[in-house]
Enzyme design. Structure first.
Site, PDB file in Angstrom:
ATOM      1  N   HIS A 236       0.860  -1.186   0.000  1.00 39.15           N
ATOM      2  CA  HIS A 236       0.000   0.000   0.000  1.00 39.15           C
ATOM      3  C   HIS A 236       0.899   1.240   0.000  1.00 39.15           C
ATOM      4  O   HIS A 236       1.870   1.308   0.757  1.00 39.15           O
ATOM      5  CB  HIS A 236      -0.881  -0.007   1.253  1.00 39.15           C
ATOM      6  CG  HIS A 236      -1.665   1.260   1.456  1.00 39.15           C
ATOM      7  ND1 HIS A 236      -1.330   2.206   2.405  1.00 39.15           N
ATOM      8  CD2 HIS A 236      -2.764   1.747   0.814  1.00 39.15           C
ATOM      9  CE1 HIS A 236      -2.190   3.202   2.349  1.00 39.15           C
ATOM     10  NE2 HIS A 236      -3.068   2.961   1.396  1.00 39.15           N
TER      11      HIS A 236
ATOM     12  N   HIS B 283       1.762  11.068  -2.064  1.00 34.69           N
ATOM     13  CA  HIS B 283       0.491  10.908  -1.355  1.00 34.69           C
ATOM     14  C   HIS B 283      -0.211  12.253  -1.375  1.00 34.69           C
ATOM     15  O   HIS B 283       0.218  13.195  -0.706  1.00 34.69           O
ATOM     16  CB  HIS B 283       0.746  10.427   0.078  1.00 34.69           C
ATOM     17  CG  HIS B 283      -0.475   9.867   0.736  1.00 34.69           C
ATOM     18  ND1 HIS B 283      -0.583   9.696   2.091  1.00 34.69           N
ATOM     19  CD2 HIS B 283      -1.644   9.429   0.209  1.00 34.69           C
ATOM     20  CE1 HIS B 283      -1.765   9.171   2.375  1.00 34.69           C
ATOM     21  NE2 HIS B 283      -2.417   9.008   1.250  1.00 34.69           N
TER      22      HIS B 283
END
Length: 587
Positions: A123, A169
């Site tokens: 992830h 991110h």
């Protein structure tokens, strides 16, 4: 000036002298049984391999190969010209040539569709630390691939000048890395640890022109390695064997790429207090949820805020980008029942957050198992895991989820369990799901991990002793004035009925503890059971110190007496620390 003499009184004496490791009594008894006049010959060793180690097909050649492989001990003068003496036999049992898992490599059928396998999944694979402010880099991607991870996740965004693509991110302070650098590193390192396919899951936040740029980058970087069938949707997933050394792209078709709903669970004060300790808090099982535990997530708010222009640009997708997508992802309109409907004409990937899954298994457990027979289910950590911690992967695995996505930098018990799962099948990153998750029973019933199940087998585990801390740790690491006080925790992670932890007594002041304790574990689903082993050092005044851990798939344990290497918090194997253990299955 006159000289003065001082007397100094030392109140504590440091006791760090290392005793010599001695074979436990049971090992001595076995040696006497399988030797003659204090010497174990090749014939004796063959009998031992068959009768004690459970290696039914062991041959004289196998026994001779063990003899030939013990050259490292010859300088210790523990060999007799006709065979092994007790010390040599003991050193063989405690050596790396006697591991707890079979060294046979990939041994499962690799010709089934991808949906029939648990797949080693990362992830936010580009993050070096926490989810909010750490650096983005290709280094953690390379590290993951070298460990055998087969699914790499990249969040792709326009750069500051909107003319190139970065990986980061989004909406955080993480520093970006260029997409091309990540792609090149994947190409270079994808098949170092395993030849089986690497799936790149893309979280796409791009304009149409940048999608076209990504398509060009991907095509030029991977060339013939890229699996791009070009059709709208696959009717069935290919097999890992047919996809060896191939790269597969998975993302939502661009017109569907609205931000996914992320359900967030309000944490009680008690849950917050149970944050992961230095080596990770104890694994949590299935939770019960009420409707008022759920609140609207940030991603859902983002979806509502998209204006008409945003919607139009999402629908205009670069055709060359669309053609790259081999595994289509996304949620169909409607709720959970619609998401989990199985289409006989096409296969797809569905993503659920860990909370969505925990809520879904209460009401739709059977539908999830049925869905994952043909389709892929990816589970990802909840959004408030800013520290890159992880969750219990067994909730997903028990219901057939193939891609249980983990923060590979989130060290702790959850990640140790993930490491344990993918030690199976030669560490290739693909582990065949048990048959009961792939097909219905005689009456087409669906597996229920919380149901009452009969005991299939009992695993008997003996923890004899441990050694190696003296060499791998500083003398005063555990205690400033005396040798450590070690104890071992041993137990099972699996379906709720099988999950348990037990512990040995604490042995004081001993670098080479001899516990000689036996434990029994009844198993209803051994196919989804993992043996957890942790060593800790008792500390009267503070938190107990960490002394090593490992996690092993029960389905691949070798019976008999084995040397079990331990690993540090990050999962790296210690150079010397290991336990001597015995494994027996009692039907």
């Amino acid at each position: 000036m006159s000289k003065q003499t001082f007397r100094v009184c030392f109140c504590f004496r440091r006791r760090f002298k290392l005793a010599v490791a001695e074979a436990p009594e049971e090992i001595k008894i076995l040696f006497n049984k399988y030797s003659e006049n204090g010497i174990m010959t090749v014939d004796h060793l063959k009998r031992f391999l068959i009768e004690v180690q459970g290696e039914d097909k062991a041959t004289i050649e196998d026994a001779q190969a063990i003899f030939d492989g013990l050259h490292e001990f010859k300088h210790l003068n523990v060999f007799h010209r006709k065979g092994l003496n007790l010390e040599a036999f003991f050193k063989y049992l405690f050596a790396d040539v006697n591991p707890p898992l079979s060294p046979r490599g990939v041994h499962q059928d690799m010709n089934a569709p991808l949906s029939h396998y648990f797949i080693y999944t990362g992830h936010n694979s580009y993050l070096t630390g926490n989810q909010l402010s750490s650096d983005c880099s290709d280094v953690p991607i390379i590290q993951a691939l070298h460990r055998g991870v087969r699914v790499i996740e990249l969040d792709i965004w326009p750069n500051s000048t909107k003319d190139n693509v970065n990986v980061l991110h989004g909406r955080t302070l993480t520093t970006p890395v260029e997409l091309i650098k990540c792609l090149q590193s994947i190409k270079e390192h994808a098949f170092v640890a395993s030849e089986y396919p690497v799936v790149i899951t893309l979280e796409d936040h791009l304009t149409t022109d940048l999608q076209a740029k990504v398509a060009e980058m991907v095509t030029q970087t991977f060339g013939e390695m890229l699996f791009a069938p070009g059709s709208e949707c696959l009717k069935e997933f290919p097999s890992p064997e047919s996809m060896k050394r191939r790269i597969i792209i998975s993302t939502k078709p661009p017109k569907e790429y609205l931000e996914a709903k992320d359900i967030k669970v309000k944490e009680s004060d008690e849950q917050k207090e149970q944050d992961e300790e230095a080596w990770g808090r104890e694994l949590q099982g299935l939770k019960s949820f009420k409707d008022d535990d759920l609140e609207e997530g940030e991603d859902e708010k983002d979806e509502k805020d998209l204006n008409n222009e945003d919607l139009k640009s999402q629908q205009l997708a670069a055709p060359e980008y669309r053609r790259l997508i081999a595994i289509h992802a996304g949620k169909v309109k409607g709720g959970l029942s619609e998401w989990l409907k199985v289409d006989p004409e096409k296969v797809r990937r569905l993503s659920l957050s860990e909370q969505e899954l925990e809520k879904a298994v209460i009401t739709h457990a059977k539908e999830i198992v049925r869905f994952t027979r043909r389709n892929l289910l990816r589970i990802y950590p909840k959004g408030i895991r800013f520290d890159s911690s992880n969750y219990n992967p067994l909730v997903g695995w028990m219901h057939g989820a193939q891609m249980v996505a983990f923060n590979m930098q989130g060290y702790g018990r959850s990640l140790w369990l993930m490491h344990g799962m993918f030690r199976a099948n030669g560490g290739c990153g693909y582990v065949k799901k048990p048959d009961f998750l792939l097909a219905g029973g005689p009456h087409n019933e669906v597996f229920n991990p919380k149901g009452t199940l009969p005991v299939k087998t009992t695993l008997k585990v003996t923890v004899f002793m441990g050694e190696g801390w003296y060499f791998d740790f500083h003398r005063t690491h555990f205690d400033a004035y005396s040798p450590p006080d070690f104890y071992t925790r041993v137990g099972i992670a699996g379906v709720p009925a099988d999950t348990v932890m037990k512990k040995t007594k604490t042995l004081e002041d001993n670098w080479i503890p001899n516990w000689n304790e036996e434990f029994e574990f009844t198993l209803t689903v051994p196919e989804l059971a993992f043996l957890r082993v942790e060593v800790h050092e008792y500390d009267m005044s503070e938190k107990d110190d960490f002394g090593g851990q490992t996690c092993l798939p029960v389905s691949e344990l070798r019976t008999g007496i084995r040397a079990v290497p331990l690993h540090d918090r990050k999962g790296e194997k210690y150079k010397s620390v290991k336990l001597l253990m015995r494994f027996e299955f009692v039907r």
